[in-house]
Enzyme design. Structure first.
Site, PDB file in Angstrom:
ATOM      1  N   ARG A 109       1.190  -0.690  -0.219  1.00  0.00           N
ATOM      2  CA  ARG A 109      -0.291   0.024  -0.152  1.00  0.00           C
ATOM      3  C   ARG A 109       0.778   1.645   0.082  1.00  0.00           C
ATOM      4  O   ARG A 109       0.875   2.468  -0.249  1.00  0.00           O
ATOM      5  CB  ARG A 109      -0.544  -0.470   1.152  1.00  0.00           C
ATOM      6  N   TYR A 217      -0.920 -13.448  -0.116  1.00  0.00           N
ATOM      7  CA  TYR A 217      -0.430 -13.353  -0.745  1.00  0.00           C
ATOM      8  C   TYR A 217       1.580 -12.102  -0.821  1.00  0.00           C
ATOM      9  O   TYR A 217       2.004 -11.843  -0.417  1.00  0.00           O
ATOM     10  CB  TYR A 217      -0.851 -12.427  -2.025  1.00  0.00           C
ATOM     11  N   ASP A 306     -14.516   4.974  -0.140  1.00  0.00           N
ATOM     12  CA  ASP A 306     -14.999   4.499   0.797  1.00  0.00           C
ATOM     13  C   ASP A 306     -16.187   5.547   1.947  1.00  0.00           C
ATOM     14  O   ASP A 306     -16.794   5.230   2.728  1.00  0.00           O
ATOM     15  CB  ASP A 306     -13.908   4.755   2.387  1.00  0.00           C
TER      16      ASP A 306
HETATM   17  P1  FAD Z   1      -8.994   6.521   3.133  1.00  0.00           P
HETATM   18  O1  FAD Z   1      -7.790   5.720   2.895  1.00  0.00           O
HETATM   19  O2  FAD Z   1      -9.364   6.142   4.554  1.00  0.00           O
HETATM   20  O3  FAD Z   1      -8.593   7.774   2.767  1.00  0.00           O
HETATM   21  C1  FAD Z   1      -8.764   8.734   3.529  1.00  0.00           C
HETATM   22  C2  FAD Z   1      -7.782   9.447   4.043  1.00  0.00           C
HETATM   23  O4  FAD Z   1      -8.245  11.426   4.625  1.00  0.00           O
HETATM   24  C3  FAD Z   1      -6.674   9.610   4.770  1.00  0.00           C
HETATM   25  O5  FAD Z   1      -5.624  10.702   4.737  1.00  0.00           O
HETATM   26  C4  FAD Z   1      -7.586  10.853   6.208  1.00  0.00           C
HETATM   27  O6  FAD Z   1      -6.500  11.218   6.910  1.00  0.00           O
HETATM   28  C5  FAD Z   1      -7.732  11.811   5.366  1.00  0.00           C
HETATM   29  N1  FAD Z   1      -9.015  12.583   6.235  1.00  0.00           N
HETATM   30  C6  FAD Z   1      -9.895  11.046   7.039  1.00  0.00           C
HETATM   31  N2  FAD Z   1     -10.978  12.841   7.296  1.00  0.00           N
HETATM   32  C7  FAD Z   1     -10.728  13.334   6.993  1.00  0.00           C
HETATM   33  C8  FAD Z   1     -10.917  15.906   7.668  1.00  0.00           C
HETATM   34  N3  FAD Z   1     -11.407  15.008   8.032  1.00  0.00           N
HETATM   35  N4  FAD Z   1     -10.093  16.631   6.955  1.00  0.00           N
HETATM   36  C9  FAD Z   1      -9.011  15.923   6.295  1.00  0.00           C
HETATM   37  N5  FAD Z   1      -8.777  14.640   5.726  1.00  0.00           N
HETATM   38  C10 FAD Z   1      -9.269  13.913   6.035  1.00  0.00           C
HETATM   39  N6  FAD Z   1      -9.032  -2.698  -1.113  1.00  0.00           N
HETATM   40  C11 FAD Z   1      -8.846  -2.804  -2.221  1.00  0.00           C
HETATM   41  O7  FAD Z   1      -9.405  -2.057  -3.513  1.00  0.00           O
HETATM   42  N7  FAD Z   1      -8.843  -4.123  -2.656  1.00  0.00           N
HETATM   43  C12 FAD Z   1      -7.904  -4.733  -1.743  1.00  0.00           C
HETATM   44  O8  FAD Z   1      -7.140  -6.030  -1.618  1.00  0.00           O
HETATM   45  C13 FAD Z   1      -8.491  -4.380  -0.324  1.00  0.00           C
HETATM   46  N8  FAD Z   1      -7.866  -4.510   0.911  1.00  0.00           N
HETATM   47  C14 FAD Z   1      -8.442  -4.245   1.904  1.00  0.00           C
HETATM   48  C15 FAD Z   1      -7.991  -5.351   3.083  1.00  0.00           C
HETATM   49  C16 FAD Z   1      -8.445  -4.405   4.721  1.00  0.00           C
HETATM   50  C17 FAD Z   1      -7.851  -5.178   5.399  1.00  0.00           C
HETATM   51  C18 FAD Z   1      -9.392  -3.569   4.500  1.00  0.00           C
HETATM   52  C19 FAD Z   1      -9.605  -3.210   6.015  1.00  0.00           C
HETATM   53  C20 FAD Z   1      -9.971  -2.794   3.321  1.00  0.00           C
HETATM   54  C21 FAD Z   1      -8.776  -3.536   1.957  1.00  0.00           C
HETATM   55  N9  FAD Z   1      -9.408  -2.322   1.051  1.00  0.00           N
HETATM   56  C22 FAD Z   1      -9.168  -3.093  -0.045  1.00  0.00           C
HETATM   57  C23 FAD Z   1      -9.762  -1.320   1.222  1.00  0.00           C
HETATM   58  C24 FAD Z   1      -9.789  -0.148   1.034  1.00  0.00           C
HETATM   59  O9  FAD Z   1      -8.604  -0.065   1.511  1.00  0.00           O
HETATM   60  C25 FAD Z   1     -10.277   1.178   1.028  1.00  0.00           C
HETATM   61  O10 FAD Z   1     -11.427   1.041   0.316  1.00  0.00           O
HETATM   62  C26 FAD Z   1      -9.902   1.924   0.575  1.00  0.00           C
HETATM   63  O11 FAD Z   1      -8.462   2.604   1.434  1.00  0.00           O
HETATM   64  C27 FAD Z   1     -10.420   3.504   1.157  1.00  0.00           C
HETATM   65  O12 FAD Z   1     -10.547   4.440   0.379  1.00  0.00           O
HETATM   66  P2  FAD Z   1     -10.126   6.454   0.731  1.00  0.00           P
HETATM   67  O13 FAD Z   1      -9.042   6.941  -0.087  1.00  0.00           O
HETATM   68  O14 FAD Z   1     -12.067   6.331  -0.073  1.00  0.00           O
HETATM   69  O15 FAD Z   1     -10.069   6.588   1.863  1.00  0.00           O
END
Ligand code: FAD
Length: 419
Positions: A109, A217, A306
């Site tokens: 990651r 993996y 997310d």
């Molecule tokens: P996040 O990664 O949660 O990023 C949100 C960002 O916003 C963070 O940097 C945070 O600090 C910031 N933030 C939060 N609140 C605020 C605020 N108020 N103001 C400013 N910044 C803020 N997905 C896959 O596609 N393949 C996989 O193999 C996979 N495996 C997974 C395994 C596990 C065990 C888990 C738990 C999840 C897995 N996922 C996988 C899912 C994936 O990790 C998430 O869906 C993805 O990281 C979401 O990305 P995002 O950028 O939407 O949110």
């Protein structure tokens, strides 16, 4: 406003979703500022799986070769029963690459996140850390955000990519996270530490068992092995979902603690049991999602990743959906320019249904993987009967990302459990 030029778009959150979207929008000619609450950009040091619907987009961005050089292209994805280790079904990932035109890649990651950060820097994205967004307001011509320190910032469009516990989601939707009562442990370990344990070093292997599963993996050219151990927490029933979720996804001490980990895998096969002592024990991830919602666009604020559609991770599509969201949004902002409302409507029209399907299918996969007793045996029989080259379950998700609703591939047909 905090930068020298007023941006066209504010992206809240610098995770995989926020950064990939910022890159896509900058590439589409927009001025983009990312606001990340942490003092430094970063990701967890564990693995992530990127299916062809994601590597296709990385290729479009000119980033696939670099991702490929940092990751591993596994040979197969194999599902085994966690108790007796028997193979249930497999995907031949070379054939899968031929079918979809793009590889199935596994990557660290932090390598993926750093790659996106470099791409954003090179493209001219304005990257700001230490900016915690606490409020949103539509202004008519755009939207304004409020920071924890009282400052404000605004742009014609705000993309809220602030993750599972999104402030924007709370403000515009107001729903709660849903607890599955499962918890995940992760570990990325040097391959030498697991050699001799029966580990398949070139494959993604998922062991499915009663109320638990285990994933392995390779990472970083095969030097490391990623492990994920997931189980139903016996103490989770005592904690209301909302309370557990509110405390965050990492290491909420109320349930799923490491004392539960060993017991959950006691009855599993040798390879799984020998992997469990290597799991990180100081952090764990309660498996939370949300019910799908139809509306992600609220005036000029668009939920993404997310924040819009957090899934249980069983389809390994959460980060991929976030990357797809950014790619689709950039396409429509280019296509309808300068009409941003039309672009947002088109983004929502195509993404909501697809992501709903991933979220609900992930929940169903969880149930299927974790069956016990006679249901487990019936599931195993159904899975063993599947033809390795039957892509009926993957076409709708690994096929090209739809840009309009009429491009959506065929509906998913659930496996008959016979239960
Ligand atoms: P996040 O990664 O949660 O990023 C949100 C960002 O916003 C963070 O940097 C945070 O600090 C910031 N933030 C939060 N609140 C605020 C605020 N108020 N103001 C400013 N910044 C803020 N997905 C896959 O596609 N393949 C996989 O193999 C996979 N495996 C997974 C395994 C596990 C065990 C888990 C738990 C999840 C897995 N996922 C996988 C899912 C994936 O990790 C998430 O869906 C993805 O990281 C979401 O990305 P995002 O950028 O939407 O949110």
């Amino acid at each position: 406003p905090t930068g020298p030029h007023r941006p066209d778009v504010l992206v809240v959150g610098g995770g995989i979703g926020g950064l990939s979207t910022a890159f896509a929008l900058t590439r589409a000619g927009l001025r983009v500022r990312v606001l990340e609450r942490a003092e430094e950009f970063g990701e967890v040091g564990a693995g992530i799986q990127l299916a062809p619907n994601c590597t296709r987009i990385l290729d479009d961005y000119g980033l696939l070769d670099e991702a490929r050089s940092l990751g591993v292209l596994p040979e197969a994805m194999v599902m085994r029963d966690a108790l007796d280790a028997r193979e249930l079904t497999r995907l031949d990932l070379s054939d899968l690459e031929r079918r979809y035109g793009y590889p199935y890649l596994v990557i660290h990651r932090s390598d993926l996140h750093a790659l996106l950060l470099r791409a954003c820097r090179a493209a001219g994205v304005e990257l700001c850390t230490g900016r915690k967004v606490v409020g949103y307001e539509n202004t008519g011509a755009g939207a304004r955000i409020r920071l924890a320190d009282g400052r404000t910032d605004e742009a014609a469009l705000v993309v809220a990519a602030d993750g599972l516990h999104s402030v924007a989601r709370r403000e515009f939707v107001g729903d709660d996270v849903v607890s599955s009562r499962y918890v995940a442990y992760r570990a990325a370990v040097p391959i030498e530490r697991v050699r001799g344990n029966g580990v398949a070093e070139k494959d993604v292997v998922v062991y499915v068992g009663p109320r638990c599963h285990f994933v392995q993996y390779p990472l970083r050219g095969g030097e490391m092995l990623n492990q994920v151990a997931v189980f139903a927490s016996p103490s989770a029933d005592a904690s209301p979902a909302g309370a557990a979720g509110a405390a965050g996804a990492t290491g909420d001490a109320r349930w799923g603690g490491p004392e539960e980990l060993d017991a959950a895998f006691e009855a599993t096969c040798d390879t799984v049991r020998r992997g469990i002592p290597l799991m990180w024990r100081d952090r764990w991830w309660q498996m939370l999602d949300r019910d799908p919602v139809d509306t992600w666009v609220h005036g000029r604020v668009a939920l993404l990743g997310d924040a819009a559609h957090p899934p249980l991770q069983y389809m390994a599509q959460g980060a991929i959906m976030a990357i797809e969201d950014g790619w689709v949004l950039a396409h429509h902002l280019t296509r309808t320019a300068p009409d941003r409302d039309a672009a947002l409507a088109a983004y929502q029209a195509v993404r909501v249904e697809h992501c709903r399907r991933v979220q609900t299918t992930a929940r169903a996969w969880g149930e299927l993987w974790h069956l016990e007793g006679g249901e487990r045996l019936r599931r195993n029989a159904v899975m063993r009967a599947r033809d390795t080259y039957d892509y009926g379950f993957t076409d709708w998700v690994y096929g090209p990302t739809a840009l309009t609703p009429d491009q959506e591939p065929a509906m998913f047909t659930p496996i008959p459990l016979g239960a």
